[in-house]
Design a protein around this motif. Sequence first.
Motif, PDB file in Angstrom:
ATOM      1  N   LYS A 224       0.753  -1.268   0.111  1.00  0.00           N
ATOM      2  CA  LYS A 224       0.074  -0.040   0.124  1.00  0.00           C
ATOM      3  C   LYS A 224       0.853   1.253   0.022  1.00  0.00           C
ATOM      4  O   LYS A 224       2.033   1.223   0.209  1.00  0.00           O
ATOM      5  CB  LYS A 224      -1.071   0.004   1.203  1.00  0.00           C
ATOM      6  CG  LYS A 224      -0.330   0.032   2.561  1.00  0.00           C
ATOM      7  CD  LYS A 224      -1.133  -0.048   3.663  1.00  0.00           C
ATOM      8  CE  LYS A 224      -0.637  -0.183   5.049  1.00  0.00           C
ATOM      9  NZ  LYS A 224      -1.332  -0.283   6.119  1.00  0.00           N
ATOM     10  N   ILE A 225       0.218   2.361  -0.635  1.00  0.00           N
ATOM     11  CA  ILE A 225       1.116   3.548  -0.512  1.00  0.00           C
ATOM     12  C   ILE A 225       0.482   4.319   0.686  1.00  0.00           C
ATOM     13  O   ILE A 225      -0.705   4.599   1.090  1.00  0.00           O
ATOM     14  CB  ILE A 225       0.485   4.463  -1.744  1.00  0.00           C
ATOM     15  CG1 ILE A 225       1.248   3.549  -3.042  1.00  0.00           C
ATOM     16  CG2 ILE A 225       1.414   5.570  -1.489  1.00  0.00           C
ATOM     17  CD1 ILE A 225       1.118   4.304  -4.271  1.00  0.00           C
ATOM     18  N   GLU A 226       1.537   4.657   1.582  1.00  0.00           N
ATOM     19  CA  GLU A 226       1.322   5.526   2.695  1.00  0.00           C
ATOM     20  C   GLU A 226       2.502   6.525   2.998  1.00  0.00           C
ATOM     21  O   GLU A 226       3.533   6.479   2.734  1.00  0.00           O
ATOM     22  CB  GLU A 226       1.572   4.414   4.133  1.00  0.00           C
ATOM     23  CG  GLU A 226       0.794   4.778   5.220  1.00  0.00           C
ATOM     24  CD  GLU A 226       0.995   3.725   6.586  1.00  0.00           C
ATOM     25  OE1 GLU A 226       1.979   3.728   7.092  1.00  0.00           O
ATOM     26  OE2 GLU A 226       0.191   2.810   6.205  1.00  0.00           O
ATOM     27  N   ASP A 227       1.551   7.927   3.268  1.00  0.00           N
ATOM     28  CA  ASP A 227       2.514   9.014   3.220  1.00  0.00           C
ATOM     29  C   ASP A 227       3.518   9.175   1.960  1.00  0.00           C
ATOM     30  O   ASP A 227       4.576   9.303   2.050  1.00  0.00           O
ATOM     31  CB  ASP A 227       3.459   8.857   4.428  1.00  0.00           C
ATOM     32  CG  ASP A 227       2.550   9.016   5.794  1.00  0.00           C
ATOM     33  OD1 ASP A 227       1.374   9.546   5.588  1.00  0.00           O
ATOM     34  OD2 ASP A 227       2.966   8.404   6.581  1.00  0.00           O
TER      35      ASP A 227
END
Length: 156
Positions: A76-79
């Motif tokens: 997942k893409i986080e920050d």
Amino acid sequence: MTRLLIPVALLALAGCSPAADPDALASVAVVDATCRPTLNGRDVTGCYVTLTASRDDRLVSVAAPLAATAQVHEMKIEDGMMKMAELKDGLALPAGEAVSLQPGGDHIMLMGLTQPLTAGQKVPLAFTFEHAQPVQVRARVAQPPVAGAGAEHAGH
């Protein structure tokens, strides 16, 4: 007295039938299992598969005899950064919905491989589910098609 025993006996037998246990009817189709060939000097790789459950279920774990550890991971893409982490509670499998583990998305990580994986080889994988019976497959070793967000980072 005989008339009374026959219906009671039939009811008792019906209670012992597989239909009385909803988990006995649960199944998960496991198709298109593919593991990436390992890079030189590496003992990790990613595997991809499509799972379709007959009822709501959960992929609890994966095992591979050629690896010290096999984990179900999410990407997942986080920050603004791509992150990968083990799904400690497993992967939800909604009834009748194909769930694809693919490059750049959820996938299986094999770690601590006992030998390099080369194209054309077959790798045994064992899938354990919350309700369905375990499923064993032989995944082909090949480059999977690139799909999903972040696939450019899915070289594992």
